[in-house]
Design an enzyme around this catalytic site. Structure first.
Site, short mmCIF file in Angstrom:
data_model
loop_
_atom_site.label_atom_id
_atom_site.label_comp_id
_atom_site.label_asym_id
_atom_site.label_seq_id
_atom_site.Cartn_x
_atom_site.Cartn_y
_atom_site.Cartn_z
N ARG A 2 0.83 -1.21 0.00
CA ARG A 2 0.00 0.00 0.00
C ARG A 2 0.86 1.26 0.00
O ARG A 2 0.51 2.25 -0.64
CB ARG A 2 -0.97 0.02 1.19
N GLU A 50 1.90 1.60 -3.45
CA GLU A 50 0.74 2.04 -4.23
C GLU A 50 0.53 3.55 -4.07
O GLU A 50 0.24 4.26 -5.04
CB GLU A 50 -0.51 1.29 -3.78
N SER A 89 16.07 14.05 0.93
CA SER A 89 17.06 13.10 1.43
C SER A 89 16.40 11.99 2.23
O SER A 89 15.47 12.23 3.00
CB SER A 89 18.06 13.82 2.32
#
Length: 146
Positions: free
Chosen positions: A86, A89, A112
């Protein structure tokens, strides 16, 4: 022992003692997310921190020493784990939007992951549901022209 064997042995000891990640974080004065990543072999503790953790959860000398060795970060990504999937995603869906907004705010550069902190907290949503709030905080590194 392999990285996975070390990680498993430390987790078993921690769970057997009923010590939470938050307990360990408090013991060594570190962020719980950092502690969890280090316990999974993706960061390292100082020798003093490792000793405190070893004492807290009952690790032998070898497992305690493993906590302060330089990590080998070689198991990314694991797209089969639902939580990690997820997150990937979210980056897939929103990554371009986040990149565009970051460029507008900061110019051409990157956030960073070395000079970086991550915080995760449980918050309550507008309808009383439990929600996971993740804050990524990284130094902005500007690309140079030459």
């Amino acid at each position: 022992m392999s990285k996975d064997e070390i990680r498993k042995a430390i987790k078993e000891k921690r769970l057997a003692k009923k010590v939470t990640i938050a307990d360990i974080a408090k013991t060594v004065g570190k962020n719980p997310t950092f502690v969890s990543a280090a316990l999974n072999g993706n960061h390292k503790f100082t020798a003093d921190e490792a000793k405190k953790i070893g004492d807290l959860i009952g690790l032998d000398a070898d497992l305690t020493a493993s906590l302060s060795k330089f990590p080998v970060r070689a198991d990314f990504p694991n797209a089969t784990d639902p939580f990690k999937y997820r997150l990937l995603e979210i980056i897939g869906v929103y990554g371009d939007s986040m990149r565009e907004q970051a460029n507008e705010m900061f110019g051409d550069g990157i956030m960073s992951a070395i000079d970086f902190t991550l915080d995760m907290e449980k918050v309550t949503g507008s309808q009383g549901e439990a929600r996971c709030k993740i804050t990524l905080n990284g130094k902005w590194l500007e690309y140079k022209t030459f």
